[in-house]
Design an enzyme around this catalytic site. Structure first.
Site, PDB file in Angstrom:
ATOM      1  CE1 TYR A  59      -3.164  -2.927   0.251  1.00 24.82           C
ATOM      2  CE2 TYR A  59      -3.492  -2.458   2.567  1.00 24.82           C
ATOM      3  CZ  TYR A  59      -3.774  -3.208   1.449  1.00 24.82           C
ATOM      4  OH  TYR A  59      -4.683  -4.242   1.527  1.00 24.82           O
ATOM      5  CG  HIS A 128      -1.740  -8.834  -0.334  1.00 23.14           C
ATOM      6  ND1 HIS A 128      -1.188  -7.587  -0.315  1.00 23.14           N
ATOM      7  CD2 HIS A 128      -3.075  -8.630  -0.439  1.00 23.14           C
ATOM      8  CE1 HIS A 128      -2.142  -6.675  -0.385  1.00 23.14           C
ATOM      9  NE2 HIS A 128      -3.294  -7.285  -0.470  1.00 23.14           N
ATOM     10  CB  SER A 207     -13.648  -4.029  -0.397  1.00 26.37           C
ATOM     11  OG  SER A 207     -12.333  -3.703  -0.806  1.00 26.37           O
ATOM     12  N   PRO A 208     -15.551  -4.041   2.856  1.00 26.65           N
ATOM     13  CG  PRO A 208     -15.587  -3.471   5.125  1.00 26.65           C
ATOM     14  CD  PRO A 208     -14.643  -3.654   3.961  1.00 26.65           C
ATOM     15  CG  LEU A 209     -17.931   0.316   4.107  1.00 27.78           C
ATOM     16  CD1 LEU A 209     -17.289   1.622   4.557  1.00 27.78           C
ATOM     17  CD2 LEU A 209     -19.331   0.179   4.698  1.00 27.78           C
ATOM     18  N   GLY A 210     -17.962  -2.200  -0.107  1.00 34.83           N
ATOM     19  CA  GLY A 210     -17.933  -2.251  -1.572  1.00 34.83           C
ATOM     20  C   GLY A 210     -17.080  -1.130  -2.156  1.00 34.83           C
ATOM     21  NE  ARG A 211     -12.243  -2.907  -4.580  1.00 38.79           N
ATOM     22  CZ  ARG A 211     -10.973  -3.127  -4.237  1.00 38.79           C
ATOM     23  NH1 ARG A 211     -10.231  -2.126  -3.845  1.00 38.79           N
ATOM     24  NH2 ARG A 211     -10.444  -4.326  -4.297  1.00 38.79           N
ATOM     25  N   GLY A 212     -16.749   1.738  -1.044  1.00 40.64           N
ATOM     26  CA  GLY A 212     -17.482   3.007  -0.945  1.00 40.64           C
ATOM     27  C   GLY A 212     -18.795   2.986  -1.690  1.00 40.64           C
TER      28      GLY A 212
HETATM   29  N1  LIG Z   1      -6.575  -8.356   1.004  1.00 36.07           N
HETATM   30  C1  LIG Z   1      -6.831  -7.611  -0.043  1.00 36.07           C
HETATM   31  O1  LIG Z   1      -6.547  -7.976  -1.185  1.00 36.07           O
HETATM   32  C2  LIG Z   1      -7.467  -6.257   0.155  1.00 36.07           C
HETATM   33  C3  LIG Z   1      -8.006  -5.560  -0.950  1.00 36.07           C
HETATM   34  C4  LIG Z   1      -8.604  -4.318  -0.711  1.00 36.07           C
HETATM   35  C5  LIG Z   1      -8.647  -3.814   0.577  1.00 36.07           C
HETATM   36  N2  LIG Z   1      -8.098  -4.507   1.621  1.00 36.07           N
HETATM   37  C6  LIG Z   1      -8.132  -4.001   3.003  1.00 36.07           C
HETATM   38  O2  LIG Z   1      -9.494  -3.773   3.375  1.00 36.07           O
HETATM   39  C7  LIG Z   1      -9.664  -2.446   3.833  1.00 36.07           C
HETATM   40  C8  LIG Z   1     -11.068  -1.951   3.515  1.00 36.07           C
HETATM   41  O3  LIG Z   1     -11.349  -2.074   2.132  1.00 36.07           O
HETATM   42  P1  LIG Z   1     -11.438  -0.807   1.146  1.00 36.07           P
HETATM   43  O4  LIG Z   1     -10.814   0.355   1.782  1.00 36.07           O
HETATM   44  O5  LIG Z   1     -10.930  -1.294  -0.158  1.00 36.07           O
HETATM   45  O6  LIG Z   1     -12.983  -0.604   0.914  1.00 36.07           O
HETATM   46  P2  LIG Z   1     -14.233  -0.224   1.832  1.00 36.07           P
HETATM   47  O7  LIG Z   1     -13.873  -0.302   3.255  1.00 36.07           O
HETATM   48  O8  LIG Z   1     -15.342  -1.051   1.336  1.00 36.07           O
HETATM   49  O9  LIG Z   1     -14.540   1.282   1.374  1.00 36.07           O
HETATM   50  C9  LIG Z   1     -13.612   2.310   1.504  1.00 36.07           C
HETATM   51  C10 LIG Z   1     -14.176   3.512   0.810  1.00 36.07           C
HETATM   52  O10 LIG Z   1     -15.399   3.887   1.434  1.00 36.07           O
HETATM   53  C11 LIG Z   1     -15.330   5.227   1.902  1.00 36.07           C
HETATM   54  N3  LIG Z   1     -16.034   5.247   3.200  1.00 36.07           N
HETATM   55  C12 LIG Z   1     -15.668   4.630   4.346  1.00 36.07           C
HETATM   56  N4  LIG Z   1     -16.581   4.839   5.313  1.00 36.07           N
HETATM   57  C13 LIG Z   1     -17.545   5.603   4.775  1.00 36.07           C
HETATM   58  C14 LIG Z   1     -18.749   6.157   5.269  1.00 36.07           C
HETATM   59  N5  LIG Z   1     -19.153   5.925   6.523  1.00 36.07           N
HETATM   60  N6  LIG Z   1     -19.506   6.913   4.431  1.00 36.07           N
HETATM   61  C15 LIG Z   1     -19.116   7.142   3.172  1.00 36.07           C
HETATM   62  N7  LIG Z   1     -17.989   6.641   2.630  1.00 36.07           N
HETATM   63  C16 LIG Z   1     -17.206   5.885   3.429  1.00 36.07           C
HETATM   64  C17 LIG Z   1     -13.862   5.552   2.020  1.00 36.07           C
HETATM   65  O11 LIG Z   1     -13.672   6.926   1.838  1.00 36.07           O
HETATM   66  P3  LIG Z   1     -12.320   7.722   2.225  1.00 36.07           P
HETATM   67  O12 LIG Z   1     -11.206   7.014   1.519  1.00 36.07           O
HETATM   68  O13 LIG Z   1     -12.593   9.071   1.684  1.00 36.07           O
HETATM   69  O14 LIG Z   1     -12.194   7.683   3.677  1.00 36.07           O
HETATM   70  C18 LIG Z   1     -13.271   4.726   0.884  1.00 36.07           C
HETATM   71  O15 LIG Z   1     -13.374   5.441  -0.331  1.00 36.07           O
HETATM   72  C19 LIG Z   1      -8.543  -1.665   3.116  1.00 36.07           C
HETATM   73  O16 LIG Z   1      -8.268  -0.436   3.755  1.00 36.07           O
HETATM   74  C20 LIG Z   1      -7.414  -2.659   3.190  1.00 36.07           C
HETATM   75  O17 LIG Z   1      -6.784  -2.581   4.471  1.00 36.07           O
HETATM   76  C21 LIG Z   1      -7.517  -5.729   1.419  1.00 36.07           C
END
Ligand SMILES: NC(=O)c1ccc[n+]([C@@H]2O[C@H](COP(=O)([O-])OP(=O)(O)OC[C@H]3O[C@@H](n4cnc5c(N)ncnc54)[C@H](OP(=O)(O)O)[C@@H]3O)[C@@H](O)[C@H]2O)c1
Length: 332
Positions: A59, A128, A207-212
């Site tokens: 990252y 990973h 990505s529990p929020l579907g990446r936002g």
């Molecule tokens: N193992 C893997 O291959 C893998 C792949 C992807 C991710 N991950 C891990 O999983 C974590 C979470 O996944 P993710 O970050 O991809 O996706 P996510 O948690 O589904 O969504 C993140 C996105 O949602 C936005 N967000 C968060 N909370 C919100 C809220 N309450 N209201 C509105 N928007 C909101 C964030 O905005 P901001 O950025 O503006 O705060 C960001 O753009 C990552 O940080 C990483 O550590 C692992």
């Protein structure tokens, strides 16, 4: 200020808060980093009782681990640090180019992560992506030696199939499998989730929020920064977006009934899938963090859980980069 205490959940032998903090977006993938707000978010997370911080060596090609080090310097004892190795990045662009699960690469990677994080031990060390050129027994074998050396406490896999999980667990206990899982990404439910439960392996939905997408905050590709990774993803393409916005509308409807925000509903749905589930919503903003932690107080009715569970997203999780989806169709 002493941190609030949250109830705990278990990932194998690791006891953690029921929601972790995904730190990736502080350095990579979702628009411009904001160092000060990211550090404030990390401190607020720990103050609020979040103990699991999720990062990876790739990252921001080390940037994210170095950012966490600034907080760990004074708050190491309050958190469990999870990091990952096994994806090589292009040195010029920082973008992922493929897996490497070879023992030599793993041995160098763990030392580099320990140095960047400024810690003696990584609480949860994930592979990973499984490397199809290296038997999983070899990669997990070298990870087990890291446990013996005290460099790593627990071992995890990311995007592994049920079969890989079983083979890995036979070499050394696996504490957690981290895979994409949310209302809009359901693939692991068929075989990975049952295998993890059979083996006592914890489930960490990324990505529990579907990446936002599920929050409605990242709904339109044209609102995203030019270098935002989501611009490349199928679910943000014109042919899928209308259907996905309709899905967000369904989540909003449940959120209104529950008196909650859509993000809270998305997380409450995952938390309700079992006590072995520890989602890691990602954010670099204190206000989103606070909202996400509010999910712990949201209880959805069986009818609401059922309606959310029947929703389906349009479009694949990733563009056509087969390796990135993990080592089986089950993890797609
Ligand atoms: N193992 C893997 O291959 C893998 C792949 C992807 C991710 N991950 C891990 O999983 C974590 C979470 O996944 P993710 O970050 O991809 O996706 P996510 O948690 O589904 O969504 C993140 C996105 O949602 C936005 N967000 C968060 N909370 C919100 C809220 N309450 N209201 C509105 N928007 C909101 C964030 O905005 P901001 O950025 O503006 O705060 C960001 O753009 C990552 O940080 C990483 O550590 C692992």
């Amino acid at each position: 200020m002493s941190a609030r205490t949250l109830p705990t959940r278990h990932l194998g032998e690791l006891e953690v808060s029921p929601l972790g903090l995904g730190c990736m977006g502080m350095s990579f993938a979702y628009g411009a980093p904001d160092r000060d707000e990211s550090l404030a978010t990390l401190h607020q997370a720990i103050d609020s009782g979040v103990t699991l911080l999720d990062t990876a060596d790739m990252y921001g090609t080390g940037h994210n681990e170095e950012l966490l080090a600034e907080v760990l310097r004074t708050r190491r004892d309050e958190v469990q640090v999870a990091t990952k190795f096994g994806i090589r990045t292009d040195p010029d662009t920082g973008m992922p180019i493929g897996q490497d699960g070879s023992p030599a690469y793993a041995a160098a990677a763990v030392n580099a992560s320990l140095r960047r994080l400024g810690v003696d031990t990584i609480d949860l060390y994930y592979l990973h992506r499984v490397d199809p050129r290296v038997p999983i027994e070899e990669t997990v074998g070298v990870m087990a030696t890291m446990v013996g050396e005290g460099k790593v406490r627990q071992i995890g896999l990311s995007e592994a199939s049920a079969d890989t999980l079983r083979r890995a667990h036979a070499v050394h206990p696996i504490s957690a499998v981290q895979s994409e899982w949310s209302i809009c990404s359901r693939d692991i439910e068929e075989s990975v989730v049952p295998a993890a439960r059979e083996l006592g392996v914890g489930l960490v939905p990324y990505s529990p929020l579907g990446r936002g997408l599920l929050t409605g905050s990242a709904a339109a590709a044209h609102d995203l920064a030019d270098d935002d990774f989501r611009r490349t993803l199928p679910r943000w393409q014109a042919e899928n977006l209308a259907a996905n916005l309709a899905l967000v509308g369904q989540i909003r409807a449940v959120a209104e009934e529950a008196g909650a925000a859509p993000a809270q509903v998305a997380l409450a749905w995952l938390l309700a899938q079992g006590p072995d589930v520890v989602p890691i919503p990602g954010t670099k903003r204190r206000r989103y963090l606070a909202e996400n932690l509010g999910a712990l107080a949201v209880t959805l009715t069986p009818d609401q859980l059922g309606r959310l569970g029947r929703l389906r997203a349009a479009g694949e999780r990733y563009p056509d980069m087969a390796w990135v989806r993990g080592d089986s169709a089950a993890a797609r």
